[in-house]
Structure formats: structure tokens, C-alpha cells
Design a protein around this motif. Structure first.
Motif, PDB file in Angstrom:
ATOM      1  N   LEU A  51       0.856  -1.187   0.000  1.00  0.00           N
ATOM      2  CA  LEU A  51       0.000   0.000   0.000  1.00  0.00           C
ATOM      3  C   LEU A  51       0.891   1.235   0.000  1.00  0.00           C
ATOM      4  O   LEU A  51       1.694   1.426   0.916  1.00  0.00           O
ATOM      5  N   ASN A  52       0.779   2.029  -1.056  1.00  0.00           N
ATOM      6  CA  ASN A  52       1.521   3.286  -1.102  1.00  0.00           C
ATOM      7  C   ASN A  52       0.597   4.385  -0.591  1.00  0.00           C
ATOM      8  O   ASN A  52      -0.422   4.698  -1.218  1.00  0.00           O
ATOM      9  N   LEU A  53       0.960   4.958   0.529  1.00  0.00           N
ATOM     10  CA  LEU A  53       0.064   5.924   1.174  1.00  0.00           C
ATOM     11  C   LEU A  53      -0.213   7.154   0.320  1.00  0.00           C
ATOM     12  O   LEU A  53      -1.232   7.808   0.500  1.00  0.00           O
ATOM     13  N   ILE A  54       0.704   7.476  -0.576  1.00  0.00           N
ATOM     14  CA  ILE A  54       0.473   8.699  -1.353  1.00  0.00           C
ATOM     15  C   ILE A  54      -0.175   8.428  -2.713  1.00  0.00           C
ATOM     16  O   ILE A  54      -0.397   9.355  -3.486  1.00  0.00           O
ATOM     17  N   GLU A  55      -0.489   7.152  -2.967  1.00  0.00           N
ATOM     18  CA  GLU A  55      -1.311   6.853  -4.133  1.00  0.00           C
ATOM     19  C   GLU A  55      -2.764   6.803  -3.663  1.00  0.00           C
ATOM     20  O   GLU A  55      -3.042   6.701  -2.468  1.00  0.00           O
ATOM     21  N   HIS A  56      -3.691   6.840  -4.598  1.00  0.00           N
ATOM     22  CA  HIS A  56      -5.092   6.899  -4.195  1.00  0.00           C
ATOM     23  C   HIS A  56      -5.861   5.633  -4.510  1.00  0.00           C
ATOM     24  O   HIS A  56      -7.073   5.640  -4.597  1.00  0.00           O
ATOM     25  N   GLU A  79       0.965  18.901   4.064  1.00  0.00           N
ATOM     26  CA  GLU A  79      -0.228  18.787   3.223  1.00  0.00           C
ATOM     27  C   GLU A  79      -0.523  17.312   2.900  1.00  0.00           C
ATOM     28  O   GLU A  79      -1.666  16.864   2.936  1.00  0.00           O
ATOM     29  N   THR A  80       0.540  16.582   2.598  1.00  0.00           N
ATOM     30  CA  THR A  80       0.374  15.155   2.293  1.00  0.00           C
ATOM     31  C   THR A  80      -0.068  14.402   3.538  1.00  0.00           C
ATOM     32  O   THR A  80      -0.956  13.540   3.481  1.00  0.00           O
ATOM     33  N   GLN A  81       0.531  14.737   4.690  1.00  0.00           N
ATOM     34  CA  GLN A  81       0.123  14.093   5.941  1.00  0.00           C
ATOM     35  C   GLN A  81      -1.363  14.337   6.197  1.00  0.00           C
ATOM     36  O   GLN A  81      -2.103  13.420   6.564  1.00  0.00           O
ATOM     37  N   PHE A  82      -1.780  15.578   5.993  1.00  0.00           N
ATOM     38  CA  PHE A  82      -3.174  15.942   6.225  1.00  0.00           C
ATOM     39  C   PHE A  82      -4.100  15.102   5.335  1.00  0.00           C
ATOM     40  O   PHE A  82      -5.122  14.578   5.790  1.00  0.00           O
ATOM     41  N   GLY A  83      -3.712  14.953   4.082  1.00  0.00           N
ATOM     42  CA  GLY A  83      -4.522  14.170   3.148  1.00  0.00           C
ATOM     43  C   GLY A  83      -4.595  12.705   3.552  1.00  0.00           C
ATOM     44  O   GLY A  83      -5.661  12.082   3.475  1.00  0.00           O
TER      45      GLY A  83
END
Ligand code: SAM
Length: 127
Positions: A51-56, A79-83
Motif C-alpha cells: 500500500l503506497n500511502l500517497i497513491e489513491h 499537506e500530504t500528511q493531512f490528506g
């Protein structure tokens, strides 16, 4: 690493502490090479997946009692953490907990998570 996790094989010193409570013999088989493998009944309870956390494209369709995401978001900007935190919310059961690393602080996402204790956050319930 996923395959290593799926196999569930540990050197003897890693399971040594489990012997006292009787867990080692209950949940692990001793292999001919002296290592210990988690029994199938235990391994079958765990799913390993990439699981890549920054992919959707997270293929997660159920809610969890807990999410352990320790020392991973340290690599992301705020910003990425927030998302990512926002996307964790529907994946946690209402009483679910988010465990993070000791040096991580997500006070800026207080609309989604409250600090419950050291390194543990709980979901914010919006009415
Ligand atoms: C410092 S290690 C922490 C490992 C473990 N969680 C711990 O606390 O010991 C950071 C981990 O973040 C993972 N990681 C980095 N970027 C990631 C991403 N975009 N999605 C998922 N994992 C990521 C790395 O693969 C690495 O395993």
C-alpha cells in the motif's frame, strides 16, 4: 518483505519471550533449522499487501480497530500528511485508534484526530 511477513518465520531469540506465557508452543511450530514459524491459524488471520500511502488506489474496503502507521508520515510534507490522515478516518471504526511514532505530531489535523495518549489518536466524531 511481504513474502517474509507472510511466511511468519522468526529466529528463536525473537520468540523466546513468548515461551513463558505458553504462546510460543501454542502459536508457533519449531522448524528443523531451529527457527519458529507462526502456525497457519495465526498466519491466516493476517493479510499482507502493498500500500503506497500517497497513491489513491488503496484497496481497503473495511474498517479497522486500529491503524499502526508509525514513523512513515515523517517523510511527507504537512499537506500530504493531512490528506493521508483524512483518508484514514473512514477506515477506522468509530472507537478505532491510530498509533503513530513518538516523534510524530498531528495537531494540525485536529478536525480529524484527537490525541488520546502518547502517540495514540482517536477519531473525531462529527455530528
Ligand atoms: C522509518 S521506517 C518505519 C517502519 C516501521 N513502521 C517502524 O516504526 O519501525 C519508514 C517506513 O515507511 C515506509 N514508507 C515510506 N513512504 C511510504 C509510502 N508512500 N507509503 C507506504 N509506506 C511508505 C518505508 O517503506 C519504511 O518501511
Amino acid at each position: 518483505m511481504l513474502e517474509v511477513g507472510r511466511k511468519g518465520i522468526y529466529p528463536a531469540d525473537k520468540v523466546a519471550r513468548l515461551f513463558k506465557a505458553g504462546y510460543a508452543s501454542k502459536y508457533f511450530d519449531k522448524l528443523p533449522d531451529g527457527q519458529f514459524q507462526a502456525k497457519a491459524v495465526l498466519r491466516n488471520m493476517i493479510t499482507f499487501q502493498r500500500l503506497n500511502l500517497i497513491e489513491h488506489n488503496w484497496l481497503l474496503h473495511k474498517q479497522f480497530d486500529a491503524i499502526f502507521c508509525r514513523n512513515v508520515m515523517i517523510y511527507f510534507d504537512r499537506e500530504t500528511q493531512f490528506g493521508v490522515l483524512k483518508r484514514f478516518v473512514p477506515l477506522l471504526k468509530p472507537e478505532g485508534l491510530l498509533f503513530v511514532g513518538h516523534s510524530e505530531n498531528f495537531y494540525f489535523a485536529s478536525e480529524y484526530f484527537h490525541l488520546r495518549g502518547k502517540t495514540v489518536y482517536e477519531r473525531v466524531h462529527k455530528s
